[in-house]
Design a protein around this motif. Structure first.
Motif, PDB file in Angstrom:
ATOM      1  N   VAL A 137     -21.478  32.189   3.994  1.00 63.52           N
ATOM      2  CA  VAL A 137     -21.067  31.020   4.771  1.00 63.52           C
ATOM      3  C   VAL A 137     -20.833  29.860   3.811  1.00 63.52           C
ATOM      4  CG1 VAL A 137     -21.768  29.357   6.530  1.00 63.52           C
ATOM      5  CG2 VAL A 137     -22.320  31.781   6.818  1.00 63.52           C
ATOM      6  N   VAL A 138     -19.618  29.317   3.815  1.00 65.16           N
ATOM      7  CA  VAL A 138     -19.260  28.231   2.895  1.00 65.16           C
ATOM      8  C   VAL A 138     -18.399  27.214   3.635  1.00 65.16           C
ATOM      9  CG1 VAL A 138     -19.298  29.795   0.912  1.00 65.16           C
ATOM     10  CG2 VAL A 138     -17.138  29.312   2.043  1.00 65.16           C
ATOM     11  N   HIS A 139     -18.378  25.998   3.116  1.00 64.47           N
ATOM     12  CA  HIS A 139     -17.491  24.972   3.676  1.00 64.47           C
ATOM     13  C   HIS A 139     -16.052  25.313   3.299  1.00 64.47           C
ATOM     14  CE1 HIS A 139     -15.714  21.072   4.579  1.00 64.47           C
ATOM     15  NE2 HIS A 139     -16.864  20.690   5.125  1.00 64.47           N
ATOM     16  N   GLY A 140     -15.146  25.166   4.260  1.00 62.36           N
ATOM     17  CA  GLY A 140     -13.749  25.502   4.013  1.00 62.36           C
ATOM     18  C   GLY A 140     -13.139  24.728   2.861  1.00 62.36           C
ATOM     19  N   ASP A 141     -13.489  23.443   2.717  1.00 65.29           N
ATOM     20  CA  ASP A 141     -12.915  22.647   1.637  1.00 65.29           C
ATOM     21  C   ASP A 141     -13.378  23.150   0.272  1.00 65.29           C
ATOM     22  OD1 ASP A 141     -11.621  21.084   3.491  1.00 65.29           O
ATOM     23  OD2 ASP A 141     -13.086  19.444   3.410  1.00 65.29           O
ATOM     24  N   GLY A 142     -14.647  23.536   0.185  1.00 69.00           N
ATOM     25  CA  GLY A 142     -15.160  24.057  -1.068  1.00 69.00           C
ATOM     26  C   GLY A 142     -14.476  25.359  -1.453  1.00 69.00           C
ATOM     27  N   TRP A 143     -14.263  26.241  -0.472  1.00 71.94           N
ATOM     28  CA  TRP A 143     -13.600  27.502  -0.770  1.00 71.94           C
ATOM     29  C   TRP A 143     -12.149  27.304  -1.177  1.00 71.94           C
ATOM     30  CZ3 TRP A 143     -13.659  31.909  -2.711  1.00 71.94           C
ATOM     31  CH2 TRP A 143     -12.616  32.815  -2.512  1.00 71.94           C
ATOM     32  N   ARG A 147     -10.171  28.670  -4.491  1.00 71.16           N
ATOM     33  CA  ARG A 147      -9.010  29.554  -4.377  1.00 71.16           C
ATOM     34  C   ARG A 147      -7.767  28.965  -5.026  1.00 71.16           C
ATOM     35  NH1 ARG A 147      -6.604  31.943   1.323  1.00 71.16           N
ATOM     36  NH2 ARG A 147      -5.492  33.727   0.424  1.00 71.16           N
ATOM     37  N   ARG A 148      -7.597  27.666  -4.954  1.00 71.06           N
ATOM     38  CA  ARG A 148      -6.351  27.043  -5.396  1.00 71.06           C
ATOM     39  C   ARG A 148      -6.451  26.337  -6.743  1.00 71.06           C
ATOM     40  NH1 ARG A 148      -5.287  24.038   0.443  1.00 71.06           N
ATOM     41  NH2 ARG A 148      -5.078  25.938   1.712  1.00 71.06           N
ATOM     42  N   GLY A 149      -7.663  26.130  -7.224  1.00 74.01           N
ATOM     43  CA  GLY A 149      -7.830  25.351  -8.440  1.00 74.01           C
ATOM     44  C   GLY A 149      -7.361  26.085  -9.681  1.00 74.01           C
ATOM     45  N   GLY A 150      -6.704  25.352 -10.594  1.00 73.24           N
ATOM     46  CA  GLY A 150      -6.319  25.909 -11.874  1.00 73.24           C
ATOM     47  C   GLY A 150      -7.471  25.855 -12.860  1.00 73.24           C
ATOM     48  N   PHE A 151      -7.233  26.337 -14.068  1.00 74.94           N
ATOM     49  CA  PHE A 151      -8.294  26.463 -15.056  1.00 74.94           C
ATOM     50  C   PHE A 151      -8.976  25.124 -15.338  1.00 74.94           C
ATOM     51  CE2 PHE A 151      -9.573  26.121 -19.531  1.00 74.94           C
ATOM     52  CZ  PHE A 151     -10.566  27.088 -19.574  1.00 74.94           C
ATOM     53  N   LEU A 152      -8.202  24.095 -15.660  1.00 72.12           N
ATOM     54  CA  LEU A 152      -8.800  22.808 -16.022  1.00 72.12           C
ATOM     55  C   LEU A 152      -9.526  22.179 -14.836  1.00 72.12           C
ATOM     56  CD1 LEU A 152      -6.065  21.256 -18.337  1.00 72.12           C
ATOM     57  CD2 LEU A 152      -8.258  22.285 -18.993  1.00 72.12           C
ATOM     58  N   ARG A 153      -8.954  22.323 -13.673  1.00 71.65           N
ATOM     59  CA  ARG A 153      -9.573  21.755 -12.475  1.00 71.65           C
ATOM     60  C   ARG A 153     -10.931  22.400 -12.195  1.00 71.65           C
ATOM     61  NH1 ARG A 153      -5.691  21.239  -7.320  1.00 71.65           N
ATOM     62  NH2 ARG A 153      -6.233  19.128  -6.705  1.00 71.65           N
ATOM     63  N   LEU A 154     -10.960  23.731 -12.284  1.00 71.40           N
ATOM     64  CA  LEU A 154     -12.205  24.444 -12.032  1.00 71.40           C
ATOM     65  C   LEU A 154     -13.222  24.201 -13.145  1.00 71.40           C
ATOM     66  CD1 LEU A 154     -10.975  27.849 -10.574  1.00 71.40           C
ATOM     67  CD2 LEU A 154     -11.729  25.804  -9.357  1.00 71.40           C
ATOM     68  N   LEU A 155     -12.726  24.027 -14.382  1.00 68.09           N
ATOM     69  CA  LEU A 155     -13.629  23.728 -15.488  1.00 68.09           C
ATOM     70  C   LEU A 155     -14.339  22.402 -15.247  1.00 68.09           C
ATOM     71  CD1 LEU A 155     -14.639  24.506 -18.349  1.00 68.09           C
ATOM     72  CD2 LEU A 155     -12.703  23.182 -19.254  1.00 68.09           C
ATOM     73  N   HIS A 156     -13.599  21.379 -14.838  1.00 71.49           N
ATOM     74  CA  HIS A 156     -14.206  20.078 -14.565  1.00 71.49           C
ATOM     75  C   HIS A 156     -15.141  20.145 -13.362  1.00 71.49           C
ATOM     76  CE1 HIS A 156     -14.354  15.939 -12.855  1.00 71.49           C
ATOM     77  NE2 HIS A 156     -14.568  15.630 -14.113  1.00 71.49           N
ATOM     78  N   ALA A 157     -14.784  20.974 -12.388  1.00 74.76           N
ATOM     79  CA  ALA A 157     -15.612  21.108 -11.185  1.00 74.76           C
ATOM     80  C   ALA A 157     -16.809  22.035 -11.396  1.00 74.76           C
ATOM     81  CB  ALA A 157     -14.760  21.618 -10.020  1.00 74.76           C
ATOM     82  N   GLN A 158     -16.930  22.637 -12.582  1.00 81.23           N
ATOM     83  CA  GLN A 158     -18.009  23.566 -12.908  1.00 81.23           C
ATOM     84  C   GLN A 158     -18.055  24.736 -11.919  1.00 81.23           C
ATOM     85  OE1 GLN A 158     -19.782  23.975 -15.523  1.00 81.23           O
ATOM     86  NE2 GLN A 158     -19.019  22.148 -16.552  1.00 81.23           N
TER      87      GLN A 158
END
Length: 353
Positions: A137-143, A147-158
């Protein structure tokens, strides 16, 4: 992939279904207290990677997060993940893995039917791959960020995609804001939320700020069957001669009637990373700019979530507010419920069933 829907708002006279609660600790990290604005100087503080086991009388064993685990330990041995480990001193020994802690209490990984994920940081989902049968069970915005984040975006978001099960999309249940409903008496400070089982026992709360789509849970905890629990009037324990929990634990000003009620059930809010140390609930000082840059997704939402938690504390002084990483709050819970914290020392030599 399904959407979690909420039942109609409950009335104050509706019965709730108490659950059993145990806290788990799978790994830890270290940080300078100045990073939280807590002290001018000081030795690095230890931050446990906390999670929780909820045992529901109908729906069985449920986890809220799962700390670090084998997949996170492997990831931190190379590349940028190794830098992460070195910078914050992250560590999780084999005997601290969540599946091993549960095995030491007689639960198999496959017994876990559901996991509520507060957010996708490695210290909250590092053990996720160990639980192949659980719905997630996860928040839709977090998922959608994952799913859509690129490498740098996900790196910053940990966010480390390699920690997530290969079949995660087939097992997801999304919490969408459009499906949230008004929360019952006592939880009004949090606005709308999701009644996870439709029985009032577990409400999922929207706690944005630290991470996009971060959630917490409010639990009606069964006290009647906990033979290890100290009397609610016992205020001794860590922190002071008479523990003053400052909102991050059961308040010292509880009335006699509320203490009697607490012997049957206690309301607990598991707050994930809405804050990190219990001192922050009593201290209105903002986080340092570098902490906001590196560890906060939305500063305004972070402050608003803290305000809501403070309002809840004022309205429900007998409740516990437990952040994932506050060693003192976990120690206070363990003092009150000596058999209700799962630690690595209990699981040495144990292996997941």
């Amino acid at each position: 992939m399904n959407t979690v829907t909420s039942a109609a708002p409950r009335t104050p006279s509706d019965p709730t279904t108490p659950v059993r609660l145990a806290l788990g600790v799978s790994g830890h990290s270290h940080a300078d207290p100045r990073h939280l604005g807590l002290a001018a100087q000081g030795a690095p503080m230890r931050f446990p990677a906390g999670w929780a086991l909820l045992q529901h009388p109908v729906h069985g064993a449920v986890l809220f997060d799962c700390g670090y685990g084998a997949a996170a330990r492997t990831a931190m041995q190379r590349g940028l993940r190794r830098v992460y480990r070195q910078v914050i001193g992250a560590c999780c020994e084999v005997h601290e893995d969540p599946a091993r802690l549960l095995a030491a209490r007689g639960l198999r990984a496959e017994d876990i039917a559901l996991i509520v994920i507060s957010h996708f940081h490695p210290d909250h989902v590092g053990g996720l791959r160990e639980f192949g049968n659980a719905r997630l069970v996860v928040h839709g915005d977090g998922w959608r960020q994952v799913r859509r984040g690129g490498f740098l975006r996900l790196l910053h978001a940990q966010i480390w995609r390699e920690l997530l099960p290969a079949d995660i999309e087939q097992r997801l249940q999304l919490l969408e804001p459009s499906q949230a409903r008004a929360l019952p008496d006592g939880l009004e400070a949090f606005g709308a939320g999701w009644d996870l089982f439709g029985d009032g026992s577990v409400h999922v709360l929207d706690l944005p700020g630290h991470a996009l789509g971060q959630v917490g849970v409010a639990v009606c905890v069964d006290r009647a069957g906990d033979s290890s629990a100290a009397d609610p009037a016992d205020r001794s324990g860590p922190g002071s001669a008479a523990v003053q929990y400052d909102g991050a634990g059961e308040a010292a000003g509880a009335t006699e009637s509320s203490r009697a009620d607490a012997r049957a059930s206690t309301r607990v809010v598991l707050a994930a990373d809405a804050f990190w140390r219990r001192e922050q609930l009593g201290d209105a000082r903002p986080l340092p700019w570098w902490t906001r840059l590196l560890a906060v997704h939305d500063s305004a939402a972070y402050e608003d979530t803290l305000s809501r938690l403070r309002a809840f504390r004022a309205a429900c002084p007998d409740a516990w507010i437990i952040p994932a990483h506050c060693a003192d709050t976990i120690a206070a819970w363990e003092h009150r419920h000596p058999a209700s914290v799962l630690r690595g020392d209990d699981a040495r030599g144990a292996s997941p069933a």
